[in-house]
Design a protein around this motif. Structure first.
Motif, PDB file in Angstrom:
ATOM      1  N   THR A 292       8.497   4.704  -2.638  1.00 44.11           N
ATOM      2  CA  THR A 292       9.713   4.290  -1.922  1.00 44.11           C
ATOM      3  C   THR A 292       9.379   3.137  -0.982  1.00 44.11           C
ATOM      4  N   PRO A 293      10.384   2.363  -0.576  1.00 46.91           N
ATOM      5  CA  PRO A 293      10.114   1.281   0.383  1.00 46.91           C
ATOM      6  C   PRO A 293       9.409   1.776   1.650  1.00 46.91           C
ATOM      7  N   ALA A 294       9.746   2.972   2.117  1.00 47.29           N
ATOM      8  CA  ALA A 294       9.117   3.473   3.357  1.00 47.29           C
ATOM      9  C   ALA A 294       7.628   3.754   3.142  1.00 47.29           C
ATOM     10  N   VAL A 295       7.289   4.380   2.023  1.00 45.84           N
ATOM     11  CA  VAL A 295       5.875   4.671   1.744  1.00 45.84           C
ATOM     12  C   VAL A 295       5.124   3.351   1.510  1.00 45.84           C
ATOM     13  N   GLN A 296       5.797   2.426   0.839  1.00 45.74           N
ATOM     14  CA  GLN A 296       5.160   1.128   0.600  1.00 45.74           C
ATOM     15  C   GLN A 296       4.882   0.397   1.920  1.00 45.74           C
ATOM     16  N   ALA A 297       5.826   0.466   2.841  1.00 47.49           N
ATOM     17  CA  ALA A 297       5.635  -0.207   4.141  1.00 47.49           C
ATOM     18  C   ALA A 297       4.445   0.404   4.878  1.00 47.49           C
ATOM     19  N   ASP A 298       4.287   1.701   4.770  1.00 48.52           N
ATOM     20  CA  ASP A 298       3.164   2.395   5.396  1.00 48.52           C
ATOM     21  C   ASP A 298       1.837   1.960   4.764  1.00 48.52           C
ATOM     22  N   LEU A 299       1.830   1.829   3.434  1.00 48.90           N
ATOM     23  CA  LEU A 299       0.626   1.355   2.732  1.00 48.90           C
ATOM     24  C   LEU A 299       0.275  -0.069   3.195  1.00 48.90           C
ATOM     25  N   TRP A 300       1.294  -0.906   3.306  1.00 48.30           N
ATOM     26  CA  TRP A 300       1.070  -2.288   3.764  1.00 48.30           C
ATOM     27  C   TRP A 300       0.374  -2.305   5.133  1.00 48.30           C
ATOM     28  N   GLN A 301       0.802  -1.404   5.999  1.00 50.67           N
ATOM     29  CA  GLN A 301       0.191  -1.364   7.342  1.00 50.67           C
ATOM     30  C   GLN A 301      -1.300  -1.095   7.255  1.00 50.67           C
ATOM     31  N   GLU A 302      -1.688  -0.215   6.343  1.00 51.04           N
ATOM     32  CA  GLU A 302      -3.111   0.084   6.185  1.00 51.04           C
ATOM     33  C   GLU A 302      -3.864  -1.115   5.611  1.00 51.04           C
ATOM     34  N   VAL A 303      -3.217  -1.841   4.716  1.00 44.75           N
ATOM     35  CA  VAL A 303      -3.843  -3.060   4.165  1.00 44.75           C
ATOM     36  C   VAL A 303      -4.004  -4.094   5.284  1.00 44.75           C
ATOM     37  N   GLN A 304      -2.968  -4.247   6.079  1.00 43.50           N
ATOM     38  CA  GLN A 304      -3.024  -5.234   7.166  1.00 43.50           C
ATOM     39  C   GLN A 304      -4.067  -4.864   8.219  1.00 43.50           C
ATOM     40  N   ALA A 305      -4.334  -3.556   8.334  1.00 42.56           N
ATOM     41  CA  ALA A 305      -5.341  -3.094   9.299  1.00 42.56           C
ATOM     42  C   ALA A 305      -6.763  -3.157   8.724  1.00 42.56           C
ATOM     43  N   ASP A 306      -6.908  -3.749   7.531  1.00 42.75           N
ATOM     44  CA  ASP A 306      -8.219  -3.901   6.867  1.00 42.75           C
ATOM     45  C   ASP A 306      -8.857  -2.553   6.521  1.00 42.75           C
ATOM     46  N   HIS A 307      -8.034  -1.579   6.174  1.00 41.13           N
ATOM     47  CA  HIS A 307      -8.564  -0.270   5.786  1.00 41.13           C
ATOM     48  C   HIS A 307      -8.688  -0.096   4.270  1.00 41.13           C
ATOM     49  N   VAL A 308      -8.373  -1.144   3.536  1.00 40.83           N
ATOM     50  CA  VAL A 308      -8.465  -1.106   2.074  1.00 40.83           C
ATOM     51  C   VAL A 308      -9.519  -2.133   1.665  1.00 40.83           C
ATOM     52  N   ASN A 309     -10.381  -1.772   0.719  1.00 39.97           N
ATOM     53  CA  ASN A 309     -11.496  -2.659   0.368  1.00 39.97           C
ATOM     54  C   ASN A 309     -11.145  -3.708  -0.668  1.00 39.97           C
ATOM     55  N   THR A 310     -10.218  -3.373  -1.559  1.00 41.25           N
ATOM     56  CA  THR A 310      -9.884  -4.354  -2.588  1.00 41.25           C
ATOM     57  C   THR A 310      -8.487  -4.090  -3.149  1.00 41.25           C
ATOM     58  N   VAL A 311      -7.888  -5.161  -3.624  1.00 37.66           N
ATOM     59  CA  VAL A 311      -6.604  -5.082  -4.315  1.00 37.66           C
ATOM     60  C   VAL A 311      -6.848  -5.542  -5.748  1.00 37.66           C
ATOM     61  N   THR A 312      -6.415  -4.742  -6.708  1.00 36.79           N
ATOM     62  CA  THR A 312      -6.701  -5.007  -8.120  1.00 36.79           C
ATOM     63  C   THR A 312      -5.407  -4.986  -8.926  1.00 36.79           C
ATOM     64  N   SER A 313      -5.559  -5.176 -10.242  1.00 34.12           N
ATOM     65  CA  SER A 313      -4.372  -5.112 -11.113  1.00 34.12           C
ATOM     66  C   SER A 313      -4.154  -3.724 -11.711  1.00 34.12           C
ATOM     67  N   ASP A 314      -5.218  -2.938 -11.905  1.00 32.99           N
ATOM     68  CA  ASP A 314      -5.135  -1.766 -12.797  1.00 32.99           C
ATOM     69  C   ASP A 314      -4.390  -2.160 -14.073  1.00 32.99           C
ATOM     70  N   HIS A 315      -4.804  -3.280 -14.646  1.00 35.37           N
ATOM     71  CA  HIS A 315      -4.182  -3.738 -15.899  1.00 35.37           C
ATOM     72  C   HIS A 315      -4.389  -2.656 -16.958  1.00 35.37           C
ATOM     73  N   SER A 316      -3.309  -1.996 -17.337  1.00 35.74           N
ATOM     74  CA  SER A 316      -3.395  -0.903 -18.312  1.00 35.74           C
ATOM     75  C   SER A 316      -2.393  -1.183 -19.430  1.00 35.74           C
ATOM     76  N   PRO A 317      -2.827  -2.020 -20.389  1.00 29.66           N
ATOM     77  CA  PRO A 317      -1.894  -2.524 -21.399  1.00 29.66           C
ATOM     78  C   PRO A 317      -1.617  -1.508 -22.497  1.00 29.66           C
ATOM     79  N   ALA A 318      -0.556  -1.751 -23.241  1.00 31.92           N
ATOM     80  CA  ALA A 318      -0.206  -0.910 -24.395  1.00 31.92           C
ATOM     81  C   ALA A 318       0.729  -1.724 -25.284  1.00 31.92           C
ATOM     82  N   PRO A 319       0.814  -1.357 -26.558  1.00 29.60           N
ATOM     83  CA  PRO A 319       1.774  -2.039 -27.438  1.00 29.60           C
ATOM     84  C   PRO A 319       3.202  -1.853 -26.926  1.00 29.60           C
ATOM     85  N   ALA A 320       4.063  -2.837 -27.225  1.00 26.54           N
ATOM     86  CA  ALA A 320       5.438  -2.817 -26.706  1.00 26.54           C
ATOM     87  C   ALA A 320       6.160  -1.518 -27.044  1.00 26.54           C
ATOM     88  N   GLU A 321       5.891  -0.994 -28.259  1.00 28.34           N
ATOM     89  CA  GLU A 321       6.649   0.220 -28.625  1.00 28.34           C
ATOM     90  C   GLU A 321       6.266   1.420 -27.753  1.00 28.34           C
TER      91      GLU A 321
END
Ligand code: 1AL
Ligand code: ZN
Ligand code: ZN
Length: 460
Positions: A292-321
């Motif tokens: 939710t936007p509220a949980v996302q805003a809370d996560l952003w705060q932790e990122v801004q506080a330098d409490h997260v080590n890396t941001v990645t893609s978790d690229h997890s592809p699959a065929p369109a079907e």
């Protein structure tokens, strides 16, 4: 010094600040940064561009061997190169067989060498019953180990299985001896599977039902349990794709108590929320689910506080079907977002352009942080002596992502249709241009295998 390449007139984002000047490359390494007057065989004018360290995407799923029709090393690494990524750490699952023995590790490495356009490190997998394979995989060059606390969503012969608490405990004991880190997909398997079964039993199969089946507490509970087990065993931990500020705070608390633990979040958790999921549909299905936007805003705060080590893609592809939803049952759709080509631009847009992070924080999260985490020597920083892995970003271009822009095996993505307010224009790997917007890729892939220099027995 006779440089091979000089990048002129650029804004160079170094670990300590932005340098307005030139960058010289010799023998694939950064030879000098500043006001340079010497000549070089190749001069690149970077007027108006940001010169960034190439992204180190520490969470990529490539499906070769065995499921090359989902994504292979050629297509996956081209997409990453086009997006300004120069190194990736590849997950051990979704190829067949999964990478859970030293023999498979060596075979996968050989497949990727000669096909990957970017440098790569490989995870080994921790699965039920393979504790005896942990040491040999470390010796074979594993960047770290990966286990699932949640079920993985695929169960063909050779597929990767999740660990229960016993397997996790035993695995942590084995991994602690290697000095490497155990990365966890932390969601409570019993809760997620049975909450999903409840939704399905009530004929709730829409996007909201999937959201309801994976509440934040399933992540937080798993993080707390794993932290406790890691403390008992002395195993170093890394939590992938944390989607809640609450989970990040658990990690931070353990760090302050002296535990060696790190964490990641992904571009999509910082960019897309539950409303976007409903609008985009199955292409935005992933686990943990978008918040939710509220949980996302809370996560952003932790990122801004330098409490997260890396941001990645978790690229997890699959065929369109597998990302279509013919029965209107979101539970049947593949869980995973194709996003690796738009790591750098989408994240720069929402992080730096929006004023949430400064450039130093940005390059720490996308490059220096993950390189440090996985012991990728000379990666992730624009400094003299480091590998000349460089992404050029034009902060003044805007474009709307179209399927024809994508280099994935399956050109689908949750970001198609999104307006992105910057653009990667060129990518260099060890000094060589591997991608240029409008021109394409270098003829031959030159990606190399990367060792984890934190592993015991690897020369520093
Ligand atoms: N089997 C997967 O690729 N899973 C991935 N899927 C996601 N994130 O939805 C993951 O990293 O958990
Ligand atoms: Zn996962
Ligand atoms: Zn993943």
């Amino acid at each position: 010094m006779q440089a091979t390449t000089i990048i002129k007139n650029s804004l160079i984002v170094t670990p300590t600040g932005v340098v307005n000047g030139d960058l010289a490359i010799k023998d694939g390494k950064i030879a000098a940064i500043g006001e340079l007057s010497e000549a070089a065989a190749e001069v690149i004018d970077a007027q108006g561009q940001l010169v960034l360290p190439g992204m180190v995407d520490a969470h990529v799923h490539i499906n070769e061997p065995g499921r090359s029709d989902w994504e292979d090393y050629h297509t996956g690494s081209q997409a990453l190169a086009a997006g300004g990524t120069t190194s990736m750490v590849v997950m051990p699952l979704n190829a067949l067989p999964a990478r859970t023995t030293a023999a498979e590790f060596t075979r996968h490495r050989a497949i990727a060498e000669g096909k990957s356009y970017i440098d790569f490190a490989l995870y080994g997998g921790l699965v039920p019953g393979n504790q005896a394979d942990i040491g040999p995989m470390a010796d074979a060059g594993a960047a770290g180990f990966k286990a699932f606390m949640a079920t993985t969503g695929s169960d063909e012969p050779g597929d990767f299985h999740n660990v229960d608490d016993y397997d996790l405990y035993r695995g942590m004991q084995a991994i602690a001896k290697t000095g490497l880190r155990l990365s966890l997909h932390a969601e409570n398997a019993i809760l997620t599977d049975r909450l999903a079964a409840d939704e399905i039993a009530h004929q709730h199969t829409d996007i909201q039902a999937y959201i309801d089946s994976r509440p934040p507490m399933v992540e937080v509970e798993a993080v707390r349990r794993a932290l406790y087990l890691a403390k008992q065993t002395g195993c170093k931990l890394h939590f992938v794709h944390l989607s809640t500020g609450e989970a990040v705070r658990e990690v931070h608390r353990a760090q302050t108590e002296g535990q060696d633990v790190t964490c990641e979040t992904c571009v999509h958790y910082l960019t897309l929320n539950t409303d976007d999921f409903k609008q985009i549909g199955p292409l935005a299905k992933c686990s943990p689910v978008l918040r939710t936007p509220a949980v996302q805003a809370d996560l952003w705060q932790e990122v801004q506080a330098d409490h997260v080590n890396t941001v990645t893609s978790d690229h997890s592809p699959a065929p369109a079907e597998m990302k279509a939803n013919p029965n209107n049952n979101i539970f049947e759709v593949w869980g995973g977002i194709s996003g690796a080509q738009n790591n750098l631009d989408v994240f720069y847009d929402v992080a730096v352009k929006s004023g949430r992070l400064n450039l130093q924080q940005f390059v720490q999260l996308i490059a220096a942080g993950p390189a440090q985490l996985f012991g990728l020597k000379d990666k992730g920083q624009l400094r003299v002596g480091a590998d000349a892995d460089i992404a050029f970003l034009d902060p003044n271009q805007s474009y709307t992502l179209r399927p024809e822009d994508l280099y994935y095996k399956n050109p689908i993505s949750a970001y198609v249709g999104r307006q992105i307010n910057c653009r990667v224009t060129r990518t260099l790997l060890r000094g060589k241009t591997i991608f240029e917007l409008g021109k394409g890729f270098d003829e031959q892939p030159t990606g190399q295998f990367l060792h984890n220099h934190h592993a015991m027995g690897v020369a520093k």
